[in-house]
Structures are given as C-alpha cells and as structure tokens.
Design a protein around this motif. Structure first.
Motif, PDB file in Angstrom:
ATOM      1  N   HIS A  42       1.334   5.333   0.665  1.00  0.00           N
ATOM      2  CA  HIS A  42       0.771   5.932   1.455  1.00  0.00           C
ATOM      3  C   HIS A  42       0.822   7.353   1.169  1.00  0.00           C
ATOM      4  O   HIS A  42      -0.186   8.231   1.280  1.00  0.00           O
ATOM      5  CB  HIS A  42       1.161   5.849   2.972  1.00  0.00           C
ATOM      6  CG  HIS A  42       0.528   4.729   3.770  1.00  0.00           C
ATOM      7  ND1 HIS A  42      -0.334   4.976   4.436  1.00  0.00           N
ATOM      8  CD2 HIS A  42       1.373   3.394   4.044  1.00  0.00           C
ATOM      9  CE1 HIS A  42      -0.864   3.740   4.999  1.00  0.00           C
ATOM     10  NE2 HIS A  42       0.102   2.792   4.827  1.00  0.00           N
ATOM     11  N   ASP A  88       5.658   3.338   1.733  1.00  0.00           N
ATOM     12  CA  ASP A  88       4.701   2.312   1.718  1.00  0.00           C
ATOM     13  C   ASP A  88       4.565   1.838   2.963  1.00  0.00           C
ATOM     14  O   ASP A  88       5.026   2.307   4.155  1.00  0.00           O
ATOM     15  CB  ASP A  88       5.192   0.973   0.622  1.00  0.00           C
ATOM     16  CG  ASP A  88       6.539   0.463   1.462  1.00  0.00           C
ATOM     17  OD1 ASP A  88       7.121   0.667   2.324  1.00  0.00           O
ATOM     18  OD2 ASP A  88       6.984  -0.577   0.488  1.00  0.00           O
ATOM     19  N   HIS A 105      -6.560  15.498  -6.671  1.00  0.00           N
ATOM     20  CA  HIS A 105      -7.580  14.397  -6.561  1.00  0.00           C
ATOM     21  C   HIS A 105      -8.276  14.045  -7.779  1.00  0.00           C
ATOM     22  O   HIS A 105      -8.804  13.022  -8.121  1.00  0.00           O
ATOM     23  CB  HIS A 105      -8.480  14.784  -5.440  1.00  0.00           C
ATOM     24  CG  HIS A 105      -9.263  13.493  -4.787  1.00  0.00           C
ATOM     25  ND1 HIS A 105      -8.732  12.417  -4.171  1.00  0.00           N
ATOM     26  CD2 HIS A 105     -10.466  13.495  -4.868  1.00  0.00           C
ATOM     27  CE1 HIS A 105      -9.897  11.607  -4.149  1.00  0.00           C
ATOM     28  NE2 HIS A 105     -10.807  12.244  -4.539  1.00  0.00           N
ATOM     29  N   THR A 129       0.792  -1.125   0.180  1.00  0.00           N
ATOM     30  CA  THR A 129       0.116   0.098   0.053  1.00  0.00           C
ATOM     31  C   THR A 129       0.858   1.304  -0.036  1.00  0.00           C
ATOM     32  O   THR A 129       1.815   1.362   0.771  1.00  0.00           O
ATOM     33  CB  THR A 129      -0.799   0.072   1.232  1.00  0.00           C
ATOM     34  OG1 THR A 129      -1.600  -1.222   1.245  1.00  0.00           O
ATOM     35  CG2 THR A 129      -1.888   1.271   1.085  1.00  0.00           C
ATOM     36  N   GLU A 138       0.592  -4.211 -10.696  1.00  0.00           N
ATOM     37  CA  GLU A 138      -0.306  -3.057 -10.954  1.00  0.00           C
ATOM     38  C   GLU A 138       0.507  -1.659 -10.883  1.00  0.00           C
ATOM     39  O   GLU A 138       1.335  -1.361 -10.295  1.00  0.00           O
ATOM     40  CB  GLU A 138      -1.203  -3.023  -9.856  1.00  0.00           C
ATOM     41  CG  GLU A 138      -2.661  -2.133  -9.832  1.00  0.00           C
ATOM     42  CD  GLU A 138      -3.356  -2.204  -8.849  1.00  0.00           C
ATOM     43  OE1 GLU A 138      -4.513  -1.318  -8.815  1.00  0.00           O
ATOM     44  OE2 GLU A 138      -3.332  -3.041  -8.109  1.00  0.00           O
ATOM     45  N   GLY A 147      -6.131   9.705  -4.363  1.00  0.00           N
ATOM     46  CA  GLY A 147      -6.538   8.276  -4.210  1.00  0.00           C
ATOM     47  C   GLY A 147      -5.315   7.697  -3.454  1.00  0.00           C
ATOM     48  O   GLY A 147      -5.532   6.271  -3.414  1.00  0.00           O
ATOM     49  N   LEU A 148      -4.685   8.158  -2.554  1.00  0.00           N
ATOM     50  CA  LEU A 148      -3.870   7.840  -1.390  1.00  0.00           C
ATOM     51  C   LEU A 148      -4.642   7.599  -0.105  1.00  0.00           C
ATOM     52  O   LEU A 148      -5.647   8.365   0.345  1.00  0.00           O
ATOM     53  CB  LEU A 148      -2.711   8.626  -1.332  1.00  0.00           C
ATOM     54  CG  LEU A 148      -1.577   8.526  -2.505  1.00  0.00           C
ATOM     55  CD1 LEU A 148      -0.520   9.410  -2.111  1.00  0.00           C
ATOM     56  CD2 LEU A 148      -1.087   7.132  -2.950  1.00  0.00           C
ATOM     57  N   PRO A 149      -4.400   6.646   0.620  1.00  0.00           N
ATOM     58  CA  PRO A 149      -3.530   5.421   0.346  1.00  0.00           C
ATOM     59  C   PRO A 149      -4.253   4.573  -0.701  1.00  0.00           C
ATOM     60  O   PRO A 149      -5.163   4.426  -0.661  1.00  0.00           O
ATOM     61  CB  PRO A 149      -3.217   4.676   1.733  1.00  0.00           C
ATOM     62  CG  PRO A 149      -4.643   5.166   2.439  1.00  0.00           C
ATOM     63  CD  PRO A 149      -5.079   6.488   1.841  1.00  0.00           C
ATOM     64  N   LYS A 150      -3.266   3.905  -1.536  1.00  0.00           N
ATOM     65  CA  LYS A 150      -3.534   2.797  -2.613  1.00  0.00           C
ATOM     66  C   LYS A 150      -2.793   1.505  -2.522  1.00  0.00           C
ATOM     67  O   LYS A 150      -1.877   1.456  -2.341  1.00  0.00           O
ATOM     68  CB  LYS A 150      -3.083   3.641  -3.640  1.00  0.00           C
ATOM     69  CG  LYS A 150      -3.577   2.790  -5.270  1.00  0.00           C
ATOM     70  CD  LYS A 150      -4.941   2.626  -5.557  1.00  0.00           C
ATOM     71  CE  LYS A 150      -5.056   1.796  -6.780  1.00  0.00           C
ATOM     72  NZ  LYS A 150      -6.357   1.451  -6.956  1.00  0.00           N
ATOM     73  N   LYS A 151      -3.685   0.592  -2.527  1.00  0.00           N
ATOM     74  CA  LYS A 151      -3.156  -0.735  -2.532  1.00  0.00           C
ATOM     75  C   LYS A 151      -2.773  -1.137  -3.732  1.00  0.00           C
ATOM     76  O   LYS A 151      -3.579  -0.994  -4.622  1.00  0.00           O
ATOM     77  CB  LYS A 151      -4.319  -1.568  -1.672  1.00  0.00           C
ATOM     78  CG  LYS A 151      -3.571  -3.267  -1.641  1.00  0.00           C
ATOM     79  CD  LYS A 151      -4.609  -4.202  -1.027  1.00  0.00           C
ATOM     80  CE  LYS A 151      -4.397  -3.853   0.431  1.00  0.00           C
ATOM     81  NZ  LYS A 151      -4.952  -4.852   1.408  1.00  0.00           N
ATOM     82  N   LEU A 152      -1.595  -1.662  -3.967  1.00  0.00           N
ATOM     83  CA  LEU A 152      -0.990  -2.064  -5.245  1.00  0.00           C
ATOM     84  C   LEU A 152      -0.747  -3.643  -5.227  1.00  0.00           C
ATOM     85  O   LEU A 152       0.098  -4.050  -4.669  1.00  0.00           O
ATOM     86  CB  LEU A 152       0.317  -1.264  -5.882  1.00  0.00           C
ATOM     87  CG  LEU A 152       0.227   0.366  -5.905  1.00  0.00           C
ATOM     88  CD1 LEU A 152       1.514   0.618  -6.228  1.00  0.00           C
ATOM     89  CD2 LEU A 152      -0.752   0.352  -7.123  1.00  0.00           C
ATOM     90  N   PHE A 191      -0.328   2.630 -10.693  1.00  0.00           N
ATOM     91  CA  PHE A 191      -0.992   3.742 -10.210  1.00  0.00           C
ATOM     92  C   PHE A 191      -0.201   4.989 -10.692  1.00  0.00           C
ATOM     93  O   PHE A 191       0.871   5.025 -10.400  1.00  0.00           O
ATOM     94  CB  PHE A 191      -1.052   3.556  -8.644  1.00  0.00           C
ATOM     95  CG  PHE A 191      -2.049   4.653  -7.937  1.00  0.00           C
ATOM     96  CD1 PHE A 191      -3.220   4.794  -8.242  1.00  0.00           C
ATOM     97  CD2 PHE A 191      -1.368   5.475  -7.090  1.00  0.00           C
ATOM     98  CE1 PHE A 191      -4.000   5.795  -7.787  1.00  0.00           C
ATOM     99  CE2 PHE A 191      -2.048   6.496  -6.553  1.00  0.00           C
ATOM    100  CZ  PHE A 191      -3.354   6.659  -6.726  1.00  0.00           C
TER     101      PHE A 191
END
Length: 184
Positions: free
Chosen positions: A75, A147, A98, A73, A122, A113-118, A124
């Motif tokens: 952050h 992260d 955003h 993820t 993938e 779009g943070l935090p974003k799980k990758l 981003f």
C-alpha cells in the motif's frame, strides 16, 4: 512414583507439545498464511548509452520482493523519524516518484504505482530523488512498506546506513533538511 509413572508423564507432555506444534503449523501455513516481503534500499545510477557518466541520474531505490506463500498488495512507503530520547517518534508517508522521466510530478502517497499487487516471486521497485534534502539524511529509526494484512515490512538498518553514507559522500557539505533555517 515409579519409573513407569515418570515415563507416562513425559510422554503425555511430549504429546501435548507435538499437538500444539501441529496446530500452529496448520494455522500458519494453511488457515491464515501471511506473505514475507524482502526489501532492499540502495542508491542507484541509471546508465544508458547516450548520457555522459557525470550526467547520469541517481535515485534511491526500494526493491520489494514477495517471498510468499501467498500474494499481497503493497500500500504505502513510510518512515519513522527519531526526535530525541524523550519525545515520541514522528511517522511520515513518503511519496515515491511516479515517472522517472518526469520526477517533478507527484500524485500523493500512492504515487510510484502504489498500491501494487505482488504475486509470489514478483519484484517491484519504488524510486525516490537522490538529492541533498532527501528523507534518508534525516534521523531515520525505521523505514519500510505496509501491506494489506496490516504488517509493516522493515528495511534493514544496514541498508539505511549505506544509503546515508552515499548521501553524505555526495552532499556532505550541504546542511541537513530543516537545519539551514534554525538558529545555531
């Protein structure tokens, strides 16, 4: 000591090195793997069929790709500014845009779009305004994302230099951020 004694010492040392190597590989690959993120920083132009070429919007983009071996993820996006030779550097979180359709609306350091799980493989992207007082025109010494493992994944210095060159080419006559109100 005979030749057999030397051979025994060398083989014992080789066995110890091989055991340490095996232990390290098992530890790093299976017990505590950490993801590798590849980050590319560039100036982009968004092209559509409606907008005239001179009115096309430009942005600074940070493209993040997870090269595995596990998901992570992301952050935040942060930078380190150099303040001179004998002063401590200044750290800052930079707020990404955003919504590209409404870039003036921000929601804090976790915008964009943070935090974003990758997942593994993938990609981003984070977007920042392409403007005269952009953070990229400041004396950056480091930039990147953090992260969940507490690792800071850096943007290469060559990418930062290319973006600075693009900004200088576009806004070369505009003063650097914070320099307009300083006495000469």
């Amino acid at each position: 000591m005979t030749t057999a004694d030397y051979a025994l010492i060398v083989s014992i040392c080789s066995g110890v090195v091989a055991a340490c190597s095996l232990g390290w590989n098992v530890w790093s690959k299976f017990i505590y793997p950490k993801p590798r993120l590849r980050i590319v920083f560039c100036a982009i132009t968004i092209i559509d069929h409606v907008t005239a070429p001179e009115d096309r919007p430009r942005y600074l983009a940070v493209n993040i790709t997870n090269h595995g071996p596990i998901e992570t993820t992301v952050h935040s996006f942060s930078v380190k500014f150099s303040r001179g030779r004998f002063k401590k550097p200044q750290f800052a979180y930079i707020t990404p845009i955003h919504d590209i359709l409404r870039p003036e609306i921000g929601i804090g350091i976790f915008g964009g779009g943070l935090p974003k799980k990758l997942a593994v493989g993938e990609t981003f992207s984070l977007y920042f305004p392409f403007i005269a007082d952009s953070f990229a025109r400041d004396p950056l010494s480091r930039a990147g994302v953090s992260d969940v493992f507490g690792r800071f994944h850096k943007i290469s210095r060559s990418d930062i230099a290319k973006v600075k060159a693009e900004l200088t080419k576009e806004f070369g006559d505009a003063p650097l951020p914070g320099m307009a109100d300083r006495p000469s």
